[in-house]
Design a protein around this motif. Sequence first.
Motif, PDB file in Angstrom:
ATOM      1  N   GLU A 178       0.819  -1.207   0.000  1.00 26.58           N
ATOM      2  CA  GLU A 178       0.000   0.000   0.000  1.00 26.58           C
ATOM      3  C   GLU A 178       0.853   1.258   0.000  1.00 26.58           C
ATOM      4  O   GLU A 178       0.574   2.228  -0.742  1.00 26.58           O
ATOM      5  CB  GLU A 178      -0.936   0.004   1.211  1.00 26.58           C
ATOM      6  CG  GLU A 178      -1.832   1.242   1.282  1.00 26.58           C
ATOM      7  CD  GLU A 178      -2.769   1.220   2.480  1.00 26.58           C
ATOM      8  OE1 GLU A 178      -3.549   2.182   2.645  1.00 26.58           O
ATOM      9  OE2 GLU A 178      -2.726   0.217   3.241  1.00 26.58           O
ATOM     10  N   ALA A 179       1.914   1.305   0.807  1.00 27.66           N
ATOM     11  CA  ALA A 179       2.770   2.494   0.876  1.00 27.66           C
ATOM     12  C   ALA A 179       3.454   2.742  -0.463  1.00 27.66           C
ATOM     13  O   ALA A 179       3.586   3.891  -0.914  1.00 27.66           O
ATOM     14  CB  ALA A 179       3.804   2.324   1.991  1.00 27.66           C
ATOM     15  N   LEU A 180       3.892   1.657  -1.114  1.00 27.35           N
ATOM     16  CA  LEU A 180       4.523   1.819  -2.428  1.00 27.35           C
ATOM     17  C   LEU A 180       3.524   2.341  -3.451  1.00 27.35           C
ATOM     18  O   LEU A 180       3.839   3.210  -4.284  1.00 27.35           O
ATOM     19  CB  LEU A 180       5.117   0.485  -2.876  1.00 27.35           C
ATOM     20  CG  LEU A 180       5.760   0.486  -4.266  1.00 27.35           C
ATOM     21  CD1 LEU A 180       6.888   1.513  -4.332  1.00 27.35           C
ATOM     22  CD2 LEU A 180       6.282  -0.911  -4.614  1.00 27.35           C
ATOM     23  N   ALA A 181       2.304   1.816  -3.441  1.00 26.24           N
ATOM     24  CA  ALA A 181       1.285   2.284  -4.390  1.00 26.24           C
ATOM     25  C   ALA A 181       0.976   3.765  -4.174  1.00 26.24           C
ATOM     26  O   ALA A 181       0.826   4.536  -5.135  1.00 26.24           O
ATOM     27  CB  ALA A 181       0.016   1.454  -4.241  1.00 26.24           C
ATOM     28  N   ARG A 182       0.911   4.199  -2.914  1.00 28.86           N
ATOM     29  CA  ARG A 182       0.656   5.612  -2.651  1.00 28.86           C
ATOM     30  C   ARG A 182       1.829   6.472  -3.092  1.00 28.86           C
ATOM     31  O   ARG A 182       1.660   7.598  -3.586  1.00 28.86           O
ATOM     32  CB  ARG A 182       0.371   5.818  -1.171  1.00 28.86           C
ATOM     33  CG  ARG A 182      -0.954   5.196  -0.710  1.00 28.86           C
ATOM     34  CD  ARG A 182      -1.249   5.524   0.736  1.00 28.86           C
ATOM     35  NE  ARG A 182      -2.485   4.891   1.192  1.00 28.86           N
ATOM     36  CZ  ARG A 182      -3.713   5.388   0.982  1.00 28.86           C
ATOM     37  NH1 ARG A 182      -3.849   6.543   0.333  1.00 28.86           N
ATOM     38  NH2 ARG A 182      -4.774   4.757   1.445  1.00 28.86           N
ATOM     39  N   ALA A 183       3.048   5.963  -2.925  1.00 25.04           N
ATOM     40  CA  ALA A 183       4.227   6.706  -3.372  1.00 25.04           C
ATOM     41  C   ALA A 183       4.223   6.876  -4.889  1.00 25.04           C
ATOM     42  O   ALA A 183       4.569   7.937  -5.418  1.00 25.04           O
ATOM     43  CB  ALA A 183       5.497   5.994  -2.906  1.00 25.04           C
ATOM     44  N   VAL A 184       3.842   5.815  -5.610  1.00 22.47           N
ATOM     45  CA  VAL A 184       3.757   5.902  -7.073  1.00 22.47           C
ATOM     46  C   VAL A 184       2.744   6.965  -7.484  1.00 22.47           C
ATOM     47  O   VAL A 184       2.972   7.753  -8.409  1.00 22.47           O
ATOM     48  CB  VAL A 184       3.390   4.521  -7.668  1.00 22.47           C
ATOM     49  CG1 VAL A 184       3.062   4.647  -9.148  1.00 22.47           C
ATOM     50  CG2 VAL A 184       4.535   3.530  -7.464  1.00 22.47           C
ATOM     51  N   ALA A 185       1.593   6.996  -6.799  1.00 19.65           N
ATOM     52  CA  ALA A 185       0.539   7.944  -7.160  1.00 19.65           C
ATOM     53  C   ALA A 185       0.934   9.391  -6.873  1.00 19.65           C
ATOM     54  O   ALA A 185       0.445  10.315  -7.540  1.00 19.65           O
ATOM     55  CB  ALA A 185      -0.748   7.605  -6.418  1.00 19.65           C
ATOM     56  N   THR A 186       1.834   9.618  -5.900  1.00 18.62           N
ATOM     57  CA  THR A 186       2.203  10.988  -5.537  1.00 18.62           C
ATOM     58  C   THR A 186       3.420  11.500  -6.291  1.00 18.62           C
ATOM     59  O   THR A 186       3.790  12.667  -6.128  1.00 18.62           O
ATOM     60  CB  THR A 186       2.496  11.064  -4.027  1.00 18.62           C
ATOM     61  OG1 THR A 186       3.535  10.126  -3.692  1.00 18.62           O
ATOM     62  CG2 THR A 186       1.244  10.749  -3.224  1.00 18.62           C
ATOM     63  N   CYS A 187       4.067  10.693  -7.122  1.00 18.67           N
ATOM     64  CA  CYS A 187       5.265  11.130  -7.847  1.00 18.67           C
ATOM     65  C   CYS A 187       4.909  12.233  -8.846  1.00 18.67           C
ATOM     66  O   CYS A 187       3.883  12.180  -9.532  1.00 18.67           O
ATOM     67  CB  CYS A 187       5.904   9.957  -8.587  1.00 18.67           C
ATOM     68  SG  CYS A 187       6.827   8.840  -7.517  1.00 18.67           S
TER      69      CYS A 187
END
Length: 469
Positions: free
Chosen positions: A217-226
């Motif tokens: 989940e944290a990785l997916a949120r990081a991808v979305a905020t790039c």
Amino acid sequence: MPRDERILSPSQLNTLARDLLEGSFPNVLVEGEIGSLARPGSGHLYFNLKDARAQVRCALFKPKSQWLKFTPRDGMRVVARGRLTLYEPRGDYQLVCDTLEEAGEGALRRALEELKARLQAEGLFDPDRKRPLPEFPRRIAVLTSPTGAVIRDILSVLRRRFPLLEVELLPVPVQGEGAAAQIRTQLLRADACGRYDVLLLARGGGSLEDLWAFNDEALARAVATCVTPVISAIGHETDFSLTDFAADVRAPTPSAAAEVLAPDAAALATRLAALQRRLQGAQAHLLRQAMQRADRGFLRLHAQRPQARLQAQAQRLQQARQRLQAALQRRLEQDDARLRHAGAVLRAHHPRRQLERLRQRLDALQAQPRRLLDQRLRTLRLRLQALAGRPQALVATRLQHDALRLRGLVRSLDLVRPTATILRGFSILQREQGQVVRRIADVTLGERLRASVSDGQLLLRVEGCEPRE
């Protein structure tokens, strides 16, 4: 035997047991190891689910078995969902399965679906927030394992399609404990540095457990905020991960991601050649237009030179002189023609001509009574001869009547003759040029006039005028 007890047959007992099982256990999940797997020609699957101390007979009928995503085999650990029932011919209870999943992957898949649904509800996967990829990226970062075949495939495709593209490998573990956190850290660091036009997350195929780091989940949120556009190329075409949904672009394979990132050098060369031809054509067209404008400007400047303007003025003056001479010539010719016509008219109306015509008419009128009288006498003589046989009184009356008419005709002719008018004391007054004087305004004081009387002409001079009151 007690009075309230009743005797049951085996079938009745099995029916009661079946109803009890189905009513008490309508839907259960059982995890165990497959044993005694049988696949008869009917397409059904029959097997046992066992652990270290017990086993349960299971059946997965053909309509359900067609949806399996794996091939069951002995020794495989699975999770079965179904209902307990009784197989009456043998008196054994069994689990009639509705679904069958591999034990580890099934739990992970359920957790993945729940997490995916929650993030999707938050709008993390909305298409509106995704950024377009640059058409011609200059530098990209590839986050993958440095030892796998994935990076070799990506570099091979990029070198073939567009060798000028700069590629930097950011090594990260792609599976195992702590892999998701390291990938996230490296991704955020690459996005923050601002060196790259695109970030590529790549990994080869594997099981759901192998790909689980990319479902964090944290990785997916990081991808979305790039801020930098992100491409996710995880596993094979049939594999999906949370980074695929959160990324700006999802590629089915790492090689396909390289195809998307790098423009085709051959197609680009063809396009550049076409653009160059268009540019050359446009430049040639603009050059022709500029040359035409220069030629028109030169002609205008040449026409505006003082010498050219003087020549043009002289030419216009010469043309105006020619037009004036032609107009004067035409005017003179017209005036001459009018003068000739007026002279002819004046000559035709000259008093001498009028007097001559009057004299001729007078002579004709003087001869006319005699001619008419002779003609009338001849007519009367003929009529007298025709009436010779008539009574004398009728003849005399007729002759008297005719004589009276003849005398009246002669008197009328004498009255209209100009000489008769003159004989009665009148005269015809004329100017020296021959014009007949009709009004006082026709003469001037001191002017010489001629007065025609019965036996000649009188020469007169105007001494004064007395208008009639």
